[in-house]
Design a protein around this motif. Structure first.
Motif, PDB file in Angstrom:
ATOM      1  N   ALA A 158       0.842  -1.208   0.000  1.00  0.00           N
ATOM      2  CA  ALA A 158       0.000   0.000   0.000  1.00  0.00           C
ATOM      3  C   ALA A 158       0.871   1.250   0.000  1.00  0.00           C
ATOM      4  N   LEU A 202      -7.275  -1.119  -3.643  1.00  0.00           N
ATOM      5  CA  LEU A 202      -6.173  -2.081  -3.614  1.00  0.00           C
ATOM      6  C   LEU A 202      -6.692  -3.510  -3.469  1.00  0.00           C
ATOM      7  N   LEU A 247      -7.549   1.627   0.226  1.00  0.00           N
ATOM      8  CA  LEU A 247      -7.463   0.200   0.527  1.00  0.00           C
ATOM      9  C   LEU A 247      -8.517  -0.589  -0.246  1.00  0.00           C
TER      10      LEU A 247
END
Length: 144
Positions: A41, A65, A62
């Motif tokens: 990340a 991701l 997030l």
């Protein structure tokens, strides 16, 4: 602060590329840092972890991701680490999870899963009873 309500980006579930989810509970800084490292990340997510002003934007990053890989792929990456994460399993999959199997938490009796008796004592072990009735018939019996 709503830390455990799903508002915090480090304590919630994320949908993966296959529609399955990963649960994240990396509250402590060292576990959060491990999670971010395993996810590859952006480094700026390390700053201001506990500042609610950052949570929404960090959650969006997030979420994007996690959508790049399947839950199985993320599980393979995260498993065995201190990233405080786990796949969200269906009930059928949960019965077969290695942790559940190792602890003998459920037993299949007559084709139906049952919770193993607890607590477990060596001299007076519990046993599963009443495997031949469904929930409706049990309630009927209780009410009569």
């Amino acid at each position: 602060m709503r830390l455990l309500s799903g508002a915090a980006h480090f304590y919630r579930c994320y949908e993966c590329a296959d529609g399955e989810e990963i649960a994240v509970g990396a509250i402590e800084p060292q576990f959060y840092a491990e999670l971010l490292e395993k996810l590859n990340a952006p480094k700026e997510l390390l700053d201001g972890q506990n500042d609610p002003e950052n949570w929404s934007g960090a959650a969006d990053k997030l979420a994007d991701l996690f959508k790049t890989k399947s839950a199985a792929e993320w599980s393979a990456i995260l498993d065995g680490s201190d990233a405080c994460s786990a796949p969200v399993l269906s009930l059928d999959d949960a019965f077969e999870h290695p942790h559940v199997r190792a602890r003998d938490i459920y037993k299949k009796v007559d084709g139906t899963w049952h919770t193993s008796p607890a607590p477990r004592f060596a001299r007076t072990p519990g046993k599963i009873r009443g495997t031949h009735a469904d929930g409706a018939s049990i309630i009927t019996r209780w009410n009569s």
